[in-house]
Design a protein around this motif. Structure first.
Motif, PDB file in Angstrom:
ATOM      1  N   ALA A 181       0.819  -1.215   0.000  1.00 13.34           N
ATOM      2  CA  ALA A 181       0.000   0.000   0.000  1.00 13.34           C
ATOM      3  C   ALA A 181       0.854   1.266   0.000  1.00 13.34           C
ATOM      4  O   ALA A 181       1.981   1.285   0.506  1.00 13.34           O
ATOM      5  CB  ALA A 181      -0.929   0.001   1.208  1.00 13.34           C
ATOM      6  N   LYS A 182       0.286   2.329  -0.555  1.00 11.43           N
ATOM      7  CA  LYS A 182       0.973   3.617  -0.637  1.00 11.43           C
ATOM      8  C   LYS A 182       0.320   4.629   0.309  1.00 11.43           C
ATOM      9  O   LYS A 182      -0.838   4.473   0.695  1.00 11.43           O
ATOM     10  CB  LYS A 182       0.927   4.147  -2.072  1.00 11.43           C
ATOM     11  CG  LYS A 182       1.510   3.185  -3.104  1.00 11.43           C
ATOM     12  CD  LYS A 182       2.934   2.771  -2.777  1.00 11.43           C
ATOM     13  CE  LYS A 182       3.481   1.781  -3.799  1.00 11.43           C
ATOM     14  NZ  LYS A 182       4.821   1.256  -3.400  1.00 11.43           N
ATOM     15  N   SER A 185      -3.780   5.803   1.300  1.00 15.85           N
ATOM     16  CA  SER A 185      -4.823   4.800   1.109  1.00 15.85           C
ATOM     17  C   SER A 185      -5.306   4.293   2.466  1.00 15.85           C
ATOM     18  O   SER A 185      -4.587   4.364   3.467  1.00 15.85           O
ATOM     19  CB  SER A 185      -4.299   3.629   0.270  1.00 15.85           C
ATOM     20  OG  SER A 185      -3.294   2.918   0.962  1.00 15.85           O
ATOM     21  N   LYS A 186      -6.514   3.750   2.490  1.00 14.36           N
ATOM     22  CA  LYS A 186      -7.094   3.286   3.748  1.00 14.36           C
ATOM     23  C   LYS A 186      -6.342   2.101   4.335  1.00 14.36           C
ATOM     24  O   LYS A 186      -6.378   1.875   5.545  1.00 14.36           O
ATOM     25  CB  LYS A 186      -8.563   2.918   3.529  1.00 14.36           C
ATOM     26  CG  LYS A 186      -9.467   4.108   3.230  1.00 14.36           C
ATOM     27  CD  LYS A 186     -10.914   3.675   3.083  1.00 14.36           C
ATOM     28  CE  LYS A 186     -11.817   4.873   2.818  1.00 14.36           C
ATOM     29  NZ  LYS A 186     -13.245   4.463   2.664  1.00 14.36           N
ATOM     30  N   ILE A 187      -5.674   1.329   3.485  1.00 16.15           N
ATOM     31  CA  ILE A 187      -4.981   0.135   3.975  1.00 16.15           C
ATOM     32  C   ILE A 187      -3.501   0.392   4.249  1.00 16.15           C
ATOM     33  O   ILE A 187      -2.781  -0.508   4.677  1.00 16.15           O
ATOM     34  CB  ILE A 187      -5.131  -1.040   2.984  1.00 16.15           C
ATOM     35  CG1 ILE A 187      -4.608  -0.653   1.595  1.00 16.15           C
ATOM     36  CG2 ILE A 187      -6.577  -1.497   2.917  1.00 16.15           C
ATOM     37  CD1 ILE A 187      -4.612  -1.816   0.616  1.00 16.15           C
ATOM     38  N   TYR A 188      -3.039   1.601   3.993  1.00 16.43           N
ATOM     39  CA  TYR A 188      -1.647   1.963   4.299  1.00 16.43           C
ATOM     40  C   TYR A 188      -1.497   2.021   5.810  1.00 16.43           C
ATOM     41  O   TYR A 188      -2.248   2.703   6.507  1.00 16.43           O
ATOM     42  CB  TYR A 188      -1.342   3.320   3.689  1.00 16.43           C
ATOM     43  CG  TYR A 188       0.064   3.843   3.892  1.00 16.43           C
ATOM     44  CD1 TYR A 188       1.152   3.267   3.252  1.00 16.43           C
ATOM     45  CD2 TYR A 188       0.289   4.957   4.703  1.00 16.43           C
ATOM     46  CE1 TYR A 188       2.436   3.774   3.412  1.00 16.43           C
ATOM     47  CE2 TYR A 188       1.563   5.478   4.868  1.00 16.43           C
ATOM     48  CZ  TYR A 188       2.634   4.885   4.222  1.00 16.43           C
ATOM     49  OH  TYR A 188       3.901   5.396   4.380  1.00 16.43           O
ATOM     50  N   ALA A 201       8.038  -2.538  -2.626  1.00 15.35           N
ATOM     51  CA  ALA A 201       7.224  -3.745  -2.744  1.00 15.35           C
ATOM     52  C   ALA A 201       6.068  -3.503  -3.698  1.00 15.35           C
ATOM     53  O   ALA A 201       5.547  -2.385  -3.794  1.00 15.35           O
ATOM     54  CB  ALA A 201       6.697  -4.161  -1.373  1.00 15.35           C
ATOM     55  N   GLU A 202       5.665  -4.554  -4.386  1.00 16.58           N
ATOM     56  CA  GLU A 202       4.504  -4.475  -5.261  1.00 16.58           C
ATOM     57  C   GLU A 202       3.791  -5.818  -5.299  1.00 16.58           C
ATOM     58  O   GLU A 202       4.409  -6.870  -5.142  1.00 16.58           O
ATOM     59  CB  GLU A 202       4.914  -4.080  -6.687  1.00 16.58           C
ATOM     60  CG  GLU A 202       5.861  -5.066  -7.355  1.00 16.58           C
ATOM     61  CD  GLU A 202       6.184  -4.685  -8.789  1.00 16.58           C
ATOM     62  OE1 GLU A 202       5.302  -4.117  -9.461  1.00 16.58           O
ATOM     63  OE2 GLU A 202       7.313  -4.962  -9.233  1.00 16.58           O
ATOM     64  N   ARG A 203       2.480  -5.763  -5.470  1.00 11.73           N
ATOM     65  CA  ARG A 203       1.720  -6.995  -5.647  1.00 11.73           C
ATOM     66  C   ARG A 203       1.800  -7.387  -7.108  1.00 11.73           C
ATOM     67  O   ARG A 203       1.524  -6.570  -7.991  1.00 11.73           O
ATOM     68  CB  ARG A 203       0.256  -6.786  -5.239  1.00 11.73           C
ATOM     69  CG  ARG A 203      -0.443  -8.071  -4.836  1.00 11.73           C
ATOM     70  CD  ARG A 203      -1.913  -7.845  -4.558  1.00 11.73           C
ATOM     71  NE  ARG A 203      -2.693  -7.920  -5.783  1.00 11.73           N
ATOM     72  CZ  ARG A 203      -4.017  -7.787  -5.835  1.00 11.73           C
ATOM     73  NH1 ARG A 203      -4.692  -7.540  -4.729  1.00 11.73           N
ATOM     74  NH2 ARG A 203      -4.659  -7.877  -6.975  1.00 11.73           N
TER      75      ARG A 203
END
Length: 333
Positions: A181-182, A185-188, A201-203
């Motif tokens: 996450a960046k 965002s809500k999940i950062y 990191a990247e998905r």
């Protein structure tokens, strides 16, 4: 039907082997007296195409030295060895650790001398008790991690092994999203920004539930990570605002411990006004908007102003983001 047979070039020539399918997995588990348990989050990969994909995404070659955490019955292990790479597999479950060399000897005997198995909890692994990688300039981690402890394992290994230069791991999809996450965002959260301290990191893909035995109740995803080089200008440990990791992580824990509050409120026991000013950070912002570089700049300013910091546990609310994984189901394969 997926072709399980492999013929691959290795350092000593051609190796013919066989990757594990569903029938192989069930037979090996039965012979080893192993039943998938929730204690270790065991859901075993039964699809050769999936483990080949993981290894391909990781870019493993014959010249690589690989660590695998949670090899389970050996599905991914064989796919890694297929490339000709050497590897160390860290397995917490004694029966599985004992069985793994036998599986490799049966399905890919020419690769047996390129595998070492360590029966140990990955969270206890250090360069002292697992010295296999001490002579390497860099090594890579390729694993289907136990989902309930995926983030602690990654952060612990990155902290302890300076030469862990990359990883490709399969984790629960929600955990993968948080790791990559960046800011904003809500999940950062804590996992996102702490991982960003070490690199990027990247998905890189998702994995269906039907490739596991037993099938999990959660979706899976792949996360690819590359560590910053020491001389990389964006490396927060050595860049323009170089700071101490412990101080940076202390600020991260406090900021996300009360993520709905402003930095001024969340860090009031840690950071004085002059440190915010020196770092050029507006204290009315929330922690979830800061990049790792900004956290590093704030930590650097805090050190420069010689502020007295209290323990982050006194500033953090129990309702906050602790950074621990909270999956609905976990897995090792």
């Amino acid at each position: 039907m997926t072709d399980n047979t492999i013929t691959t070039g290795t350092q000593s020539g051609q190796t013919t082997g066989h990757l594990l399918g569903a029938a192989d997995i069930r037979r090996i588990a039965d012979e080893a007296g192993v039943s998938p348990t929730k204690k270790f989050g065991q859901n075993f990969v039964i699809d050769p195409g999936t483990v080949r994909r993981i290894v391909r995404e990781a870019g493993v070659t014959a010249s690589d030295h690989v660590m695998e955490v949670g090899p389970g019955l050996g599905s991914l292990t064989l796919a890694i060895l297929e490339t000709g790479a050497s590897m160390t597999a860290v397995e917490i479950d004694p029966p599985l650790a004992e069985r793994l060399p036998e599986t490799v000897a049966e399905f890919m005997p020419e690769a047996s001398d390129r595998l070492r198995v360590v029966n140990r909890d990955a969270l206890t692994v250090t360069p002292e008790n697992v010295p296999d990688f001490n002579g390497d300039t860099g090594f890579t981690l390729v694993a289907n991690l136990p989902y309930n402890v995926a983030t602690p394992i990654l952060l612990t290994l990155l902290e302890r092994f300076d030469n862990l230069t990359s990883f490709l791991v399969m984790v629960q999809k929600e955990v993968a999203d948080r790791l990559a996450a960046k800011p904003g965002s809500k999940i950062y959260g804590t996992p996102s920004v702490k991982l960003a301290w070490y690199g990027t990191a990247e998905r890189v893909g998702t994995i269906g539930r039907n490739v596991f035995w037993p099938a999990p109740n959660v979706d899976s995803a792949l996360v690819k990570f590359t560590r910053f080089a020491a001389d990389d200008p964006v490396n927060p440990a050595t860049g323009e605002h170089a700071a101490n990791r412990e101080t940076v992580f202390q600020l991260i824990d406090a900021a996300f411990g009360q993520r709905r509050k402003t930095l001024h409120a969340a860090l009031k026991h840690l950071v004085p006004a002059e440190a915010f000013a020196q770092a050029g950070i507006d204290p009315t912002r929330r922690g979830e908007t800061l990049t790792i570089s900004e956290f590093s700049a704030l930590a650097s300013a805090l050190t420069a102003t010689s502020a007295t910091a209290t323990s982050p546990t006194t500033a953090a609310s129990t309702e906050g983001d602790t950074g621990a994984d909270d999956p609905t189901e976990s897995k090792v394969a």
